[in-house]
Design a protein around this motif. Sequence first.
Motif, PDB file in Angstrom:
ATOM      1  N   THR A 138       0.691  -1.200   0.048  1.00 53.37           N
ATOM      2  CA  THR A 138      -0.071  -0.012  -0.077  1.00 53.37           C
ATOM      3  C   THR A 138       0.840   1.193  -0.038  1.00 53.37           C
ATOM      4  O   THR A 138       2.117   1.072   0.319  1.00 53.37           O
ATOM      5  N   SER A 182      -0.695  -5.135  -6.037  1.00 55.83           N
ATOM      6  CA  SER A 182      -1.157  -4.009  -5.478  1.00 55.83           C
ATOM      7  C   SER A 182      -0.259  -2.750  -5.786  1.00 55.83           C
ATOM      8  O   SER A 182      -0.619  -1.612  -5.906  1.00 55.83           O
ATOM      9  N   ALA A 183       0.827  -3.122  -5.273  1.00 51.81           N
ATOM     10  CA  ALA A 183       2.040  -1.968  -5.336  1.00 51.81           C
ATOM     11  C   ALA A 183       2.187  -1.702  -6.922  1.00 51.81           C
ATOM     12  O   ALA A 183       2.418  -0.357  -7.089  1.00 51.81           O
ATOM     13  N   ASP A 227       0.272   3.644   2.044  1.00 50.50           N
ATOM     14  CA  ASP A 227       0.561   3.951   3.423  1.00 50.50           C
ATOM     15  C   ASP A 227       1.886   3.214   4.035  1.00 50.50           C
ATOM     16  O   ASP A 227       2.549   3.919   4.812  1.00 50.50           O
ATOM     17  N   GLU A 228       2.006   2.080   3.698  1.00 48.86           N
ATOM     18  CA  GLU A 228       3.300   1.270   4.081  1.00 48.86           C
ATOM     19  C   GLU A 228       4.582   2.027   3.635  1.00 48.86           C
ATOM     20  O   GLU A 228       5.310   1.995   4.048  1.00 48.86           O
TER      21      GLU A 228
END
Length: 559
Positions: free
Chosen positions: A386, A413-414, A388-389
């Motif tokens: 994500t 996803s990344a 956020d990460e």
Amino acid sequence: MKITGTGIGQGVAVGSVVRMAERLPEPVDRPSHLDPKLEGERAKASMSVVAAELMSRGAKAGGAAQDVLEAQAMIAEDPSLVDEVANRLENGKTAERAVFEAFASYRDLLAGMGGYMAERAADLDDISQRVIAHLLKLPAPGVPDPGHPFVLVARDLAPADTATLDLDQVLGLVTVDGGPTSHTAILAREKSIVAIVGAADASGLADGDTVIVDAANDLVVSDPSADEVAAAKARIAERAALEAAPVTPGALADGTPVPLLANLGSADGAAEALRLGAEGVGLFRTEFLFLDADTAPSITDQQAQYTRMLSAFAGKKVVVRVLDAGADKPLSFLNDAAEENPALGLRGIRALRHSEVILREQLTALAAADAATDAELWVMAPMIATVDETRYFTALAKELGIRVAGVMVETPSAALVADHVLAACDFASIGTNDLTQYTMAADRLLGTVAKLQDPWHPAVLRLIADVGRAGAELGKPVGICGEAAADPLLAVVLVGLGATSLSMSPSALADVRASLARYSPDDAKALAGAALAAEGAAEARAAAQAVASEITTAREAAS
């Protein structure tokens, strides 16, 4: 006759076959005439001798071989295996039989898991054979010495033998069993041995047969024609000339730079990587500091190891991956909770965020090592999923003194939000092994789905293209540090998809360097476009090969 398997590297060899001696026969299951305590002393003494021998061979071999053999030495004296042997001795078995049964039970357990774990089963067989040979006062299993150069054919080859092969005598290696992630394959790749693994039909080869071992084409050619031998020898001479040529920086045909970096697991391989032309380190795995430990190493201990690596690459870029634990690398002090599917659980950055003190200490040690050396340190977080990460890791790294902080793109996803991810960090490095696993929903540790673990698949290539496009638009570097970068043709495709650097096993550097030099940036984009338009991995590879052939033909016609 042509025998197919999995080639390791791009080499070719021609020679006569010498087969590995057959294994020791299974010890007879008969009652012992000795007291169980005496039998236990015999077993324990032999296990200790074998462990010491493996440690000695490891120290002599160095590099990845040392890590493998030291791990085997630990298995030889593993308390749970010692207990398994003792339990069987209490039932009146001989030491030889007890050792055989104890190791076989663990071997069968690993074999049942498939994939990577199944390929570790052969390691247990080798240790068992060595212990039994010592108990029986027989020579330990080993590589034959016919007194002339030869192609070694074996059911499989133990790490202790692969690590210490005499490369002046062993022209090539063919194994009936094993796969691309077996220890035989890993060590053959590191030592640049021409090898084919998993060639099931090689069991029919006999001593004295002439064979061509063609790793680049995944083939063993038995009883080749004179023309086939001549062609193979011409390729051998061409590769020898390539290896002898002065090492130059990685670049496309027009001089466009593509830095070629090394994947390393410790500083032990630094000198060899530099000799082979590594322009820096694209993936420094730090797990060696944490594995087999009950507690995380101190900041001081970590700093010493990081300083050693950075000092070896003074003036060059070194990309360090912070601890990537979980899945096949669980650590009790980081995450000891049982998970039904650890590959999708608390691993990588998730585990580090959960135990932030470990991450803080590692980043602190890295920043201190950076301050004490002249290398260009980049640090990246594993298994980012994500934005956020990404923000979390980048902020923490900068807070603790890391100047260049990035992320690994290993999840779809990344890759799909790469524009947002790259906007929140300094660079990205694509780990093609895990990206392929998660894209194809194929566990990389399971042999039953191993064929789906192919980075040539257009679905994987499209995700890489998304990351490359985002990097170009934002002016952020995008490297490749998975096994895909070691494939000479795929390396060109990856550059065509936007990769700005490639990192690989040092033994692959020469082949990739030569491959890149054959193509212009437009050529690379043409190869990438052909692969992207295909419907599957095999079709993508074939399409890229067809375009490469057209480019070569057109160039020859023009000259």
